[in-house]
Write an enzyme that holds these catalytic residues in place. Sequence first.
Site, mmCIF file in Angstrom:
data_model
loop_
_atom_site.group_PDB
_atom_site.id
_atom_site.type_symbol
_atom_site.label_atom_id
_atom_site.label_comp_id
_atom_site.label_asym_id
_atom_site.label_seq_id
_atom_site.Cartn_x
_atom_site.Cartn_y
_atom_site.Cartn_z
ATOM 1 N N GLY A 16 0.838 -1.195 0.000
ATOM 2 C CA GLY A 16 0.000 0.000 0.000
ATOM 3 C C GLY A 16 0.869 1.239 0.000
ATOM 4 O O GLY A 16 2.063 1.171 0.336
ATOM 5 N N HIS A 22 -1.874 7.355 7.688
ATOM 6 C CA HIS A 22 -0.899 8.205 6.973
ATOM 7 C C HIS A 22 -1.536 9.527 6.545
ATOM 8 O O HIS A 22 -0.938 10.596 6.691
ATOM 9 C CB HIS A 22 -0.380 7.509 5.711
HETATM 10 O O1 GNR Z 1 4.126 -2.715 2.473
HETATM 11 C C1 GNR Z 1 3.484 -2.589 3.520
HETATM 12 N N1 GNR Z 1 3.184 -3.698 4.257
HETATM 13 C C2 GNR Z 1 2.324 -3.686 5.345
HETATM 14 C C3 GNR Z 1 2.291 -4.800 6.167
HETATM 15 C C4 GNR Z 1 1.454 -4.851 7.241
HETATM 16 C C5 GNR Z 1 0.615 -3.780 7.530
HETATM 17 C C6 GNR Z 1 0.635 -2.663 6.727
HETATM 18 C C7 GNR Z 1 1.479 -2.613 5.640
HETATM 19 S S1 GNR Z 1 1.486 -1.208 4.624
HETATM 20 C C8 GNR Z 1 3.110 -1.245 3.987
HETATM 21 C C9 GNR Z 1 3.302 -0.184 2.920
HETATM 22 C C10 GNR Z 1 3.142 1.185 3.547
HETATM 23 O O2 GNR Z 1 3.978 1.717 4.214
HETATM 24 N N2 GNR Z 1 1.997 1.773 3.375
HETATM 25 O O3 GNR Z 1 1.757 2.968 3.938
HETATM 26 NI NI NI Z 2 3.013 2.978 5.742
#
Ligand code: GNR
Ligand code: NI
Length: 169
Positions: free
Chosen positions: A46, A139
């Site tokens: 994400g 975020h």
């Molecule tokens: O890549 C991501 N892995 C993840 C694993 C467990 C819970 C949330 C995440 S989000 C993260 C990418 C990210 O920093 N998104 O803001």
């Molecule tokens: Ni994140």
Amino acid sequence: MPKLNILIYPDPRLRIKAEKVTKFDKCLENLVNNMFETMYSADGIGLAATQVDIHKQVVVMDLSEERNSPKVFINPQFTVKDDKSLYSCTEGCLSIPGFHEEISRPEKIIVNYQDINGKFITEEPEGLLTVCYQHEVDHLNGKLFVDYLSPLKRSRIKKKLEIERKKEF
Ligand code: GNR
Ligand code: NI
């Protein structure tokens, strides 16, 4: 398309609150495409626009192993359906590289967002999507997973990342 630069904790710009998207135009489409490129090349599941220093309520996600299930969430919000049921998951963050911590979040939420065309959508997500959605909405509100940790753990992570940063110069 240029890859965007991901801000690293404790960059103060990660604390800026994102503004609502009002125009569902070509510019938004470009941003979303750039964010997907950035997320895929950083191997994330994400990415929130805040992480690339764009303070608009835009999130991209792809939870699939195959990297073929892109999802876009514009102006994402959620309500907690049952605040007694928690789900705990080891979270990582592209803005906090090298650190993974177990975080508990509400398991049952109802999400409200708009798609890339501005259409309003309500859903009840499950599993990892629930966790990732809350992580990304955090975020957009200037919040990071380290905020859920003890002050001691948080300051250790902060110090280590500050040392890493200095090494780069
Ligand atoms: O890549 C991501 N892995 C993840 C694993 C467990 C819970 C949330 C995440 S989000 C993260 C990418 C990210 O920093 N998104 O803001
Ligand atoms: Ni994140």
